[in-house]
Write a protein that holds these residues in place. Structure first.
Motif, PDB file in Angstrom:
ATOM      1  N   LEU A 232       0.824  -1.210   0.000  1.00  0.00           N
ATOM      2  CA  LEU A 232       0.000   0.000   0.000  1.00  0.00           C
ATOM      3  C   LEU A 232       0.859   1.262   0.000  1.00  0.00           C
ATOM      4  O   LEU A 232       0.518   2.241  -0.678  1.00  0.00           O
ATOM      5  CB  LEU A 232      -0.930  -0.007   1.207  1.00  0.00           C
ATOM      6  N   ARG A 233       1.953   1.252   0.748  1.00  0.00           N
ATOM      7  CA  ARG A 233       2.821   2.436   0.765  1.00  0.00           C
ATOM      8  C   ARG A 233       3.367   2.717  -0.632  1.00  0.00           C
ATOM      9  O   ARG A 233       3.400   3.862  -1.096  1.00  0.00           O
ATOM     10  CB  ARG A 233       3.978   2.253   1.751  1.00  0.00           C
ATOM     11  N   ALA A 234       3.825   1.670  -1.324  1.00  0.00           N
ATOM     12  CA  ALA A 234       4.372   1.849  -2.665  1.00  0.00           C
ATOM     13  C   ALA A 234       3.296   2.320  -3.634  1.00  0.00           C
ATOM     14  O   ALA A 234       3.533   3.207  -4.477  1.00  0.00           O
ATOM     15  CB  ALA A 234       5.000   0.543  -3.153  1.00  0.00           C
ATOM     16  N   HIS A 235       2.113   1.736  -3.534  1.00  0.00           N
ATOM     17  CA  HIS A 235       1.004   2.092  -4.418  1.00  0.00           C
ATOM     18  C   HIS A 235       0.604   3.562  -4.220  1.00  0.00           C
ATOM     19  O   HIS A 235       0.417   4.306  -5.200  1.00  0.00           O
ATOM     20  CB  HIS A 235      -0.178   1.165  -4.119  1.00  0.00           C
ATOM     21  N   MET A 236       0.467   3.982  -2.968  1.00  0.00           N
ATOM     22  CA  MET A 236       0.059   5.366  -2.698  1.00  0.00           C
ATOM     23  C   MET A 236       1.170   6.351  -3.035  1.00  0.00           C
ATOM     24  O   MET A 236       0.915   7.440  -3.557  1.00  0.00           O
ATOM     25  CB  MET A 236      -0.378   5.500  -1.231  1.00  0.00           C
TER      26      MET A 236
END
Length: 264
Positions: A232-236
């Protein structure tokens, strides 16, 4: 000339001191979306606005329309979230939630569902034994609401159902990739089927479903939960194009409260 006034529920996303006694607040409002407003005299010890202008506070406020910034004239606290303020781990997770709302929304663009998602997630965070799962649940719902929900079940390019474990996840392409398209992105990271399943499950439950979160915590390893966090961190991060500040805060707090290994 009489100033136009309106009343709306709000959550305080950010605050900045102005002069000796005032604050500039970034508010998530129910009807008018995100906006900046001035709280005059809010830093005075006797100010009736002091409590309602603290971070994370959910209040019903009256505002007067100003030339550049609206002005808060009255406020009645609905949720002070004192249970969050008394716990550094919960403060860190609440900071991420409010930062994400601030970063993923435009000014004066109403998102009523996102407003109530934030309120309910903060209520859940105040009580939960699993702040990380409440936060990830909030993140999945937020991404879906703003149109950036990641593909966690089928290929982001062709829609083929994913069975590989781990599967390649591309932040740039917004999801997992099938074997035929796994080389279409240079930024892939491995995502286990357990991690992908956890993300999909969180999207279909409310952050306030403590019973469901408790069941997930009991059947989900810390490794899977950390995998979803990385994904999620990478996606956001890719969509926001500049770093978030709160994840570093969460990592620092987690390290502070994590016992050293090997008895050291």
């Amino acid at each position: 000339m009489t100033l136009r006034v309106y009343t709306t529920p709000v959550v305080v996303l950010h605050r900045t001191n102005l002069g000796e006694h005032d604050k500039i607040l970034t508010l998530c409002t129910l009807e008018r979306g995100k906006l900046n407003a001035v709280a005059k005299g809010a830093r005075k010890p006797i100010s009736k606005l002091a409590g309602a202008t603290e971070l994370f506070t959910h209040s019903r406020v009256q505002l007067a329309v100003g030339r550049s910034l609206d002005v808060i004239t009255q406020a009645e606290i609905t949720d002070s979230f004192q249970g969050i303020r008394n716990d550094l781990t919960r403060i860190a997770h609440a900071s991420l939630m409010t930062e994400l709302v601030d970063r993923f929304t435009e000014e004066r663009d109403p998102h009523p569902q996102l407003f109530w998602l934030l309120v309910n997630a903060l209520r859940a965070l105040e009580q939960t034994a699993h702040p990380d799962l409440v936060t990830h649940c909030f993140e999945m719902h937020l991404l879906s609401e703003v149109g950036y929900g990641p593909h966690l079940a089928d290929c982001a390019i062709c829609g083929t159902e994913i069975h590989a474990d781990p599967a390649p996840f591309s932040p740039a392409l917004g999801g997992v990739l099938c074997p035929a398209h796994r080389r279409r992105a240079a930024d892939t990271m491995p995502a286990g089927l357990g991690t992908l399943s956890l993300g999909r499950t969180l999207l279909h439950i409310s952050p306030r479903r403590e019973d469901a979160l408790e069941a997930l915590a009991a059947h989900t390893s810390p490794e899977i939960r950390r995998g979803l966090e990385r994904l999620l961190r990478a996606h956001m991060q890719y969509r926001l194009e500049r770093p978030l500040k709160s994840p570093d805060f969460i990592r620092e707090v987690t390290a502070l409260y994590t016992p050293p290994s090997n008895g050291r």
